[in-house]
Enzyme design. Structure first.
Site, PDB file in Angstrom:
ATOM      1  CB  THR A   1      66.554  18.285  51.935  1.00 36.77           C
ATOM      2  OG1 THR A   1      65.590  18.096  53.274  1.00 36.77           O
ATOM      3  CG2 THR A   1      67.638  17.837  52.335  1.00 36.77           C
TER       4      THR A   1
ATOM      5  CB  CYS B   1      69.356  18.520  57.806  1.00 35.83           C
ATOM      6  SG  CYS B   1      69.203  20.875  56.861  1.00 35.83           S
ATOM      7  N   GLY B   2      70.239  19.946  54.225  1.00 30.25           N
ATOM      8  CA  GLY B   2      70.442  20.704  53.295  1.00 30.25           C
ATOM      9  C   GLY B   2      71.418  22.046  54.246  1.00 30.25           C
ATOM     10  CG  ASN B   3      69.239  24.539  54.401  1.00 27.07           C
ATOM     11  OD1 ASN B   3      70.074  25.653  53.246  1.00 27.07           O
ATOM     12  ND2 ASN B   3      67.816  25.719  54.688  1.00 27.07           N
TER      13      ASN B   3
ATOM     14  CB  CYS C   1      63.605  23.192  54.046  1.00 24.78           C
ATOM     15  SG  CYS C   1      64.092  20.903  54.285  1.00 24.78           S
TER      16      CYS C   1
ATOM     17  CG  ASN D   1      64.564  17.608  62.479  1.00 23.32           C
ATOM     18  OD1 ASN D   1      64.687  18.352  62.273  1.00 23.32           O
ATOM     19  ND2 ASN D   1      63.271  17.112  63.007  1.00 23.32           N
TER      20      ASN D   1
ATOM     21  CD  GLU E   1      62.878  22.135  58.124  1.00 19.30           C
ATOM     22  OE1 GLU E   1      63.752  21.079  58.943  1.00 19.30           O
ATOM     23  OE2 GLU E   1      63.318  23.307  57.416  1.00 19.30           O
ATOM     24  NE  ARG E   2      60.883  13.941  58.982  1.00 18.91           N
ATOM     25  CZ  ARG E   2      61.509  13.041  59.321  1.00 18.91           C
ATOM     26  NH1 ARG E   2      61.168  11.210  58.732  1.00 18.91           N
ATOM     27  NH2 ARG E   2      62.713  13.021  58.409  1.00 18.91           N
TER      28      ARG E   2
ATOM     29  CG  ASN F   1      66.811  25.102  57.980  1.00 17.58           C
ATOM     30  OD1 ASN F   1      66.629  24.284  57.163  1.00 17.58           O
ATOM     31  ND2 ASN F   1      66.001  25.727  58.884  1.00 17.58           N
TER      32      ASN F   1
HETATM   33  N1  LIG Z   1      63.402  18.531  59.704  1.00 15.23           N
HETATM   34  C1  LIG Z   1      63.907  18.133  58.748  1.00 15.23           C
HETATM   35  C2  LIG Z   1      64.795  17.407  58.293  1.00 15.23           C
HETATM   36  C3  LIG Z   1      66.175  18.947  58.205  1.00 15.23           C
HETATM   37  C4  LIG Z   1      66.374  19.498  56.706  1.00 15.23           C
HETATM   38  C5  LIG Z   1      66.828  20.464  56.090  1.00 15.23           C
HETATM   39  N2  LIG Z   1      66.080  22.315  57.160  1.00 15.23           N
HETATM   40  C6  LIG Z   1      67.653  21.063  55.567  1.00 15.23           C
HETATM   41  O1  LIG Z   1      67.922  22.303  55.076  1.00 15.23           O
HETATM   42  O2  LIG Z   1      67.825  20.156  54.461  1.00 15.23           O
HETATM   43  C7  LIG Z   1      63.625  16.354  58.884  1.00 15.23           C
HETATM   44  O3  LIG Z   1      63.548  15.810  59.757  1.00 15.23           O
HETATM   45  O4  LIG Z   1      63.316  15.976  57.750  1.00 15.23           O
END
Ligand SMILES: N[C@@H](CCC[C@H](N)C(=O)O)C(=O)O
Length: 273
Positions: free
Chosen positions: A211, A76-78, A209, A67, A199-200, A14
């Protein structure tokens, strides 16, 4: 400021642009458009997200996470692991740190090139959700691990319709107005999962991702009694480790551990973006 120093980093595939924004120079109103330009492939650096590190009055720093489409996400976890390592390498924080996000205060520990994050408590668990789409009704499970996630177990992950079904569920009326990320998962071992995520805010499948991997592990613990720590293999083939304490529907002490690598650094030419 017309030349903006940045680092490009990736966490399990990511990828993110990180900017030290403690001396703020991009206004609130400009951030979304700026994120879209910087994250655009070909025209910009190309990334799944843009992270501003800013000053905090209470902990080591705070961040604003955007984003690729310019929407701001709570967590965002990563990206969180990349931000922690960026802060450590810039002397903004020590090996152990805390930072503010829209999902609460996140604690992090830098372990050389890996980072362990403690997430804010997951919430909103809903098991066995019927999600009607035009071709068929899917059964999914919902949890918010900082951002919203639907988890769909599937036997054949290679053939998973990540883009088509992922996008349909992401915009489904059941999850309005926030929408949701969508994770297709397969049990690949006693405490192992494979995960593919739509991914949203990127509006595509990403290579990983964080999370979403946490959501997958927590749902696997509820569905199959999978115990902590759970090893998750995202599409990138990297390895994420998820630790948690489970008591029924309540999850505490949720940690996400994985790599956070610096890819390159440079200067954005703001006027030419
Ligand atoms: N796209 C997600 C936010 C990012 C999440 C991320 N890639 C992760 O690693 O957790 C959203 O808008 O919910």
């Amino acid at each position: 400021m017309n030349r903006i120093p940045f680092w490009k980093m990736q966490g399990s595939g990511n990828d993110f642009v990180l900017i030290d924004h403690r001396r703020s120079f991009i206004s609130d109103g400009e951030r979304a458009g700026f994120a879209r330009k910087v994250c655009a492939p070909k025209f910009g650096v190309g990334a799944d997200g843009l992270i501003f590190l800013e000053s905090s009055a209470t902990v080591d720093f705070r961040w604003r996470f955007f984003n690729a489409d310019g929407s701001e996400a709570e967590m965002c976890g990563n990206g969180g692991r990349c931000a922690a390592r960026f802060a450590y390498l810039h002397g903004i924080a020590g090996e152990k740190m805390a930072f503010e996000t829209l999902a609460g205060v996140i604690h992090a520990e830098v372990l050389d090139r890996r980072v362990k994050l403690e997430l804010s408590p997951p919430h909103g668990l809903r098991l066995g959700l019927e999600i009607p789409l035009s071709a068929k009704t899917w059964t999914g499970h919902f949890i918010n691990t900082g951002v919203p996630h639907v988890v769909l177990p599937l036997a054949d992950l290679e053939a998973a319709p990540v883009t088509e079904v992922g996008r349909a569920i992401r915009f489904h009326s059941l999850f309005e107005p926030a929408g949701t990320n969508v994770n297709f998962i397969r049990r690949s071992g006693f405490r192992e999962l494979q995960v593919r995520t739509y991914e949203r805010g990127v509006e595509a499948e990403t290579l990983a991702c964080g999370t979403g991997s946490v959501a997958a592990a927590l749902i696997a613990s509820r569905l199959w009694g999978m115990a902590s720590p759970v090893v998750v293999h995202p599409a990138s083939g990297e390895t994420l480790k998820i630790y948690f304490d489970a008591a029924g529907d309540i999850f505490r002490s949720v940690f996400l551990e994985g790599g956070a690598a610096v890819v390159f650094q440079g200067e954005l030419w703001r006027d030419e973006l």
